[in-house]
Design a protein around this motif. Structure first.
Motif, PDB file in Angstrom:
ATOM      1  N   MET A   1     -88.381  77.643  71.708  1.00 51.30           N
ATOM      2  CA  MET A   1     -87.478  78.602  70.688  1.00 51.30           C
ATOM      3  C   MET A   1     -86.021  78.331  70.659  1.00 51.30           C
ATOM      4  O   MET A   1     -86.109  78.592  71.743  1.00 51.30           O
ATOM      5  CB  MET A   1     -88.143  79.742  71.172  1.00 51.30           C
ATOM      6  N   GLU A   2     -85.878  77.697  69.512  1.00 51.87           N
ATOM      7  CA  GLU A   2     -84.310  77.796  69.622  1.00 51.87           C
ATOM      8  C   GLU A   2     -83.696  79.130  70.297  1.00 51.87           C
ATOM      9  O   GLU A   2     -83.954  79.962  68.724  1.00 51.87           O
ATOM     10  CB  GLU A   2     -84.272  76.543  68.542  1.00 51.87           C
ATOM     11  N   LYS A   3     -82.902  79.510  70.049  1.00 54.93           N
ATOM     12  CA  LYS A   3     -81.760  80.867  70.165  1.00 54.93           C
ATOM     13  C   LYS A   3     -81.097  80.672  68.933  1.00 54.93           C
ATOM     14  O   LYS A   3     -80.408  79.659  67.993  1.00 54.93           O
ATOM     15  CB  LYS A   3     -80.736  80.612  71.411  1.00 54.93           C
ATOM     16  N   ASN A   4     -81.104  82.055  67.841  1.00 53.02           N
ATOM     17  CA  ASN A   4     -80.494  82.236  66.429  1.00 53.02           C
ATOM     18  C   ASN A   4     -79.504  83.245  66.926  1.00 53.02           C
ATOM     19  O   ASN A   4     -78.694  83.436  65.349  1.00 53.02           O
ATOM     20  CB  ASN A   4     -81.047  81.972  65.112  1.00 53.02           C
ATOM     21  N   VAL A   5     -79.309  83.426  67.544  1.00 53.61           N
ATOM     22  CA  VAL A   5     -78.672  85.127  68.532  1.00 53.61           C
ATOM     23  C   VAL A   5     -77.544  85.095  68.892  1.00 53.61           C
ATOM     24  O   VAL A   5     -77.681  84.910  70.003  1.00 53.61           O
ATOM     25  CB  VAL A   5     -80.029  86.236  68.560  1.00 53.61           C
ATOM     26  N   GLY A   6     -76.260  85.109  68.599  1.00 56.03           N
ATOM     27  CA  GLY A   6     -75.109  84.651  69.264  1.00 56.03           C
ATOM     28  C   GLY A   6     -74.810  86.019  70.923  1.00 56.03           C
ATOM     29  O   GLY A   6     -75.687  87.182  70.801  1.00 56.03           O
ATOM     30  N   GLN A   7     -73.842  86.668  71.010  1.00 53.88           N
ATOM     31  CA  GLN A   7     -73.442  87.115  72.060  1.00 53.88           C
ATOM     32  C   GLN A   7     -72.981  88.487  71.746  1.00 53.88           C
ATOM     33  O   GLN A   7     -73.529  89.861  71.058  1.00 53.88           O
ATOM     34  CB  GLN A   7     -72.709  86.434  73.108  1.00 53.88           C
ATOM     35  N   LEU A   8     -72.346  88.739  70.397  1.00 52.92           N
ATOM     36  CA  LEU A   8     -72.338  90.116  69.482  1.00 52.92           C
ATOM     37  C   LEU A   8     -73.005  90.675  68.681  1.00 52.92           C
ATOM     38  O   LEU A   8     -73.339  91.783  68.981  1.00 52.92           O
ATOM     39  CB  LEU A   8     -70.594  89.520  68.416  1.00 52.92           C
ATOM     40  N   ASP A   9     -73.975  89.869  68.528  1.00 53.09           N
ATOM     41  CA  ASP A   9     -75.358  90.381  67.450  1.00 53.09           C
ATOM     42  C   ASP A   9     -75.671  90.506  68.547  1.00 53.09           C
ATOM     43  O   ASP A   9     -76.814  91.562  68.444  1.00 53.09           O
ATOM     44  CB  ASP A   9     -75.953  88.980  66.345  1.00 53.09           C
ATOM     45  N   LYS A  10     -76.173  90.004  69.293  1.00 52.67           N
ATOM     46  CA  LYS A  10     -77.220  90.209  70.678  1.00 52.67           C
ATOM     47  C   LYS A  10     -76.815  92.574  71.379  1.00 52.67           C
ATOM     48  O   LYS A  10     -77.446  92.633  71.616  1.00 52.67           O
ATOM     49  CB  LYS A  10     -77.376  89.675  72.030  1.00 52.67           C
ATOM     50  N   THR A  11     -75.278  91.722  72.001  1.00 50.90           N
ATOM     51  CA  THR A  11     -74.481  93.095  71.923  1.00 50.90           C
ATOM     52  C   THR A  11     -75.050  94.472  70.758  1.00 50.90           C
ATOM     53  O   THR A  11     -75.191  95.705  71.281  1.00 50.90           O
ATOM     54  CB  THR A  11     -73.205  93.363  72.498  1.00 50.90           C
ATOM     55  N   ALA A  12     -74.350  93.745  69.781  1.00 47.98           N
ATOM     56  CA  ALA A  12     -74.670  94.743  68.766  1.00 47.98           C
ATOM     57  C   ALA A  12     -76.462  95.336  68.557  1.00 47.98           C
ATOM     58  O   ALA A  12     -77.043  96.563  67.799  1.00 47.98           O
ATOM     59  CB  ALA A  12     -74.613  94.424  67.159  1.00 47.98           C
ATOM     60  N   ARG A  13     -77.254  94.743  68.531  1.00 46.39           N
ATOM     61  CA  ARG A  13     -78.345  94.978  68.707  1.00 46.39           C
ATOM     62  C   ARG A  13     -79.270  95.747  69.422  1.00 46.39           C
ATOM     63  O   ARG A  13     -80.544  96.384  69.199  1.00 46.39           O
ATOM     64  CB  ARG A  13     -79.655  93.855  68.353  1.00 46.39           C
ATOM     65  N   ILE A  14     -78.751  95.810  70.809  1.00 46.57           N
ATOM     66  CA  ILE A  14     -79.152  96.428  72.121  1.00 46.57           C
ATOM     67  C   ILE A  14     -78.551  97.498  71.794  1.00 46.57           C
ATOM     68  O   ILE A  14     -79.154  98.897  72.077  1.00 46.57           O
ATOM     69  CB  ILE A  14     -78.363  95.455  73.190  1.00 46.57           C
ATOM     70  N   ILE A  15     -77.351  97.898  71.339  1.00 45.64           N
ATOM     71  CA  ILE A  15     -76.625  99.427  71.237  1.00 45.64           C
ATOM     72  C   ILE A  15     -77.483  99.642  70.133  1.00 45.64           C
ATOM     73  O   ILE A  15     -77.904 101.579  69.769  1.00 45.64           O
ATOM     74  CB  ILE A  15     -74.970  99.252  70.918  1.00 45.64           C
ATOM     75  N   LEU A  16     -78.576  99.265  69.021  1.00 39.88           N
ATOM     76  CA  LEU A  16     -78.956  99.724  67.966  1.00 39.88           C
ATOM     77  C   LEU A  16     -80.314 100.082  68.030  1.00 39.88           C
ATOM     78  O   LEU A  16     -80.892 101.689  67.836  1.00 39.88           O
ATOM     79  CB  LEU A  16     -78.719  98.678  66.387  1.00 39.88           C
TER      80      LEU A  16
END
Length: 64
Positions: A1-16
Protein backbone atom coordinates in the motif's frame (compact mmCIF):
# COMPACT_ATOMS: atom_id res chain seq x y z
CA UNK A 1 0.00 0.00 0.00
CA UNK A 2 1.54 3.29 -1.11
CA UNK A 3 1.32 6.14 1.37
CA UNK A 4 -0.66 9.18 0.24
CA UNK A 5 -1.21 11.02 3.56
CA UNK A 6 1.50 13.54 4.46
CA UNK A 7 2.63 14.57 7.93
CA UNK A 8 0.49 17.73 8.18
CA UNK A 9 -2.55 15.85 6.86
CA UNK A 10 -1.88 13.03 9.34
CA UNK A 11 -1.73 15.46 12.27
CA UNK A 12 -4.99 17.11 11.19
CA UNK A 13 -6.69 13.70 10.90
CA UNK A 14 -5.56 12.70 14.40
CA UNK A 15 -6.86 15.96 15.90
CA UNK A 16 -10.15 15.65 13.98
CA UNK A 17 -10.59 11.99 14.98
CA UNK A 18 -9.98 12.61 18.66
CA UNK A 19 -12.26 15.67 18.61
CA UNK A 20 -15.10 13.70 16.98
CA UNK A 21 -14.76 10.88 19.50
CA UNK A 22 -14.77 13.28 22.46
CA UNK A 23 -17.80 15.18 21.11
CA UNK A 24 -19.58 11.85 20.59
CA UNK A 25 -18.87 10.80 24.17
CA UNK A 26 -19.90 14.17 25.62
CA UNK A 27 -23.15 14.30 23.64
CA UNK A 28 -23.75 10.56 24.18
CA UNK A 29 -24.11 10.06 20.44
CA UNK A 30 -22.87 7.18 18.31
CA UNK A 31 -21.73 9.76 15.76
CA UNK A 32 -18.48 9.92 17.69
CA UNK A 33 -17.66 6.56 16.14
CA UNK A 34 -17.00 8.41 12.87
CA UNK A 35 -13.83 9.70 14.55
CA UNK A 36 -12.33 6.24 14.12
CA UNK A 37 -12.08 6.70 10.34
CA UNK A 38 -9.60 9.61 10.35
CA UNK A 39 -7.57 7.88 13.06
CA UNK A 40 -7.29 4.70 10.97
CA UNK A 41 -6.33 6.56 7.79
CA UNK A 42 -3.74 8.57 9.73
CA UNK A 43 -2.20 5.48 11.30
CA UNK A 44 -2.05 3.61 7.98
CA UNK A 45 -0.83 6.64 6.05
CA UNK A 46 -3.24 5.80 3.25
CA UNK A 47 -6.61 7.29 2.39
CA UNK A 48 -8.75 5.20 0.00
CA UNK A 49 -10.54 8.32 -1.26
CA UNK A 50 -7.20 9.96 -2.08
CA UNK A 51 -6.25 6.83 -4.04
CA UNK A 52 -9.43 6.99 -6.11
CA UNK A 53 -9.00 10.71 -6.80
CA UNK A 54 -5.25 10.43 -7.45
CA UNK A 55 -4.38 12.87 -4.65
CA UNK A 56 -1.32 12.67 -2.42
CA UNK A 57 -0.23 15.01 0.36
CA UNK A 58 3.02 13.10 0.87
CA UNK A 59 6.38 14.40 -0.18
CA UNK A 60 8.32 12.10 -2.51
CA UNK A 61 10.60 10.83 0.28
CA UNK A 62 7.62 10.08 2.61
CA UNK A 63 6.02 7.81 0.01
CA UNK A 64 8.80 5.21 0.34
Amino acid sequence: MEKNVGQLDKTARIILGITLIVVGIVTKSWWGAIGIVPLITASLGNCPLYSVLGVSTCSKKEQK
